[in-house]
Design an enzyme around this catalytic site. Structure first.
Site, mmCIF file in Angstrom:
data_model
loop_
_atom_site.group_PDB
_atom_site.id
_atom_site.type_symbol
_atom_site.label_atom_id
_atom_site.label_comp_id
_atom_site.label_asym_id
_atom_site.label_seq_id
_atom_site.Cartn_x
_atom_site.Cartn_y
_atom_site.Cartn_z
ATOM 1 N N PRO A 102 0.797 -1.225 0.000
ATOM 2 C CG PRO A 102 -0.119 -1.080 2.137
ATOM 3 C CD PRO A 102 0.573 -2.026 1.207
ATOM 4 C CG ASN A 103 -0.327 4.341 1.197
ATOM 5 O OD1 ASN A 103 -1.286 4.852 0.641
ATOM 6 N ND2 ASN A 103 -0.400 3.823 2.411
ATOM 7 N NE ARG A 138 2.906 7.149 2.454
ATOM 8 C CZ ARG A 138 3.482 6.091 2.988
ATOM 9 N NH1 ARG A 138 4.239 5.312 2.253
ATOM 10 N NH2 ARG A 138 3.283 5.789 4.243
ATOM 11 C CE1 TYR A 159 8.393 4.985 3.703
ATOM 12 C CE2 TYR A 159 7.029 6.947 3.611
ATOM 13 C CZ TYR A 159 7.361 5.754 4.204
ATOM 14 O OH TYR A 159 6.658 5.316 5.304
ATOM 15 C CG ASN A 166 8.390 -1.956 0.321
ATOM 16 O OD1 ASN A 166 7.767 -1.953 1.368
ATOM 17 N ND2 ASN A 166 9.082 -0.904 -0.110
ATOM 18 C CB ALA A 226 1.395 0.122 6.435
ATOM 19 C CD GLU A 258 10.982 -7.307 6.342
ATOM 20 O OE1 GLU A 258 10.055 -6.719 6.928
ATOM 21 O OE2 GLU A 258 11.859 -7.973 6.934
ATOM 22 C CG HIS A 272 11.194 -2.343 4.918
ATOM 23 N ND1 HIS A 272 9.832 -2.169 4.836
ATOM 24 C CD2 HIS A 272 11.399 -3.521 5.542
ATOM 25 C CE1 HIS A 272 9.240 -3.206 5.393
ATOM 26 N NE2 HIS A 272 10.163 -4.042 5.816
ATOM 27 N NE ARG A 315 9.625 5.831 9.151
ATOM 28 C CZ ARG A 315 8.683 5.589 8.250
ATOM 29 N NH1 ARG A 315 8.825 4.605 7.393
ATOM 30 N NH2 ARG A 315 7.591 6.317 8.209
#
Length: 149
Positions: A14-15, A22, A27, A79, A82, A103, A105, A112
């Site tokens: 998502p996103n 964003r 990012y 990725n 969230a 995975e 990121h 964070r």
């Protein structure tokens, strides 16, 4: 798909369709299309094909992980965004398949918010690459190509 064993799925959650717009301070300014172009070039150099996908829907990511197994692809770069921190369904899907999952990121979740420190995806992934911006994808791809994963 010509030779599935030479194909790597690159699944984005998502996103990530909003990359470049964003929160660029977190990012970066590189778009998902630009990452896909970079990965296609690097994959070709390494003798692989990639299949880059993005969805905002958790179940679609689960379906694509199942598809990776069914198609016999070499590996998956995931990725999950969230969903990394919330999705037991993705954890279970990764555990249910033999296809290795890396995975990925852009940021380093451990630096964070506290809720980002838990990774359900990472509990089952063969490797995690994080905190290198768009290069996280390239590093993960090269880990697969080198036989590390």
């Amino acid at each position: 798909m010509a030779d599935a064993s030479n194909t790597i799925y690159v699944l984005n959650g998502p996103n990530l369709n909003l990359l470049g717009l964003r929160e660029p301070e977190i990012y970066g300014s590189t778009t998902l299309d630009e990452i896909a172009d970079m990965l296609e070039d690097r994959a070709r150099e390494l003798g692989f094909a990639i299949d880059v996908r993005q969805t905002n829907h958790e179940g679609m990511l689960v379906d694509w992980l199942h598809e990776a197994q069914a198609e016999g692809v070499r590996a998956v770069l995931l990725n999950a965004a969230a969903y990394t921190h919330t999705s037991i369904a993705l954890l279970d899907a990764i555990k249910a398949i033999a296809t290795p999952v890396v995975e990925v990121h852009l940021s380093d979740p451990k630096t964070r918010e506290a809720f980002r420190h838990i990774s359900y995806v990472g509990m089952a992934a063969a490797k995690t690459v994080e905190g290198h911006g768009a290069d996280s994808y390239r590093i993960a791809l090269e880990a697969i190509a080198s036989g590390e994963v």
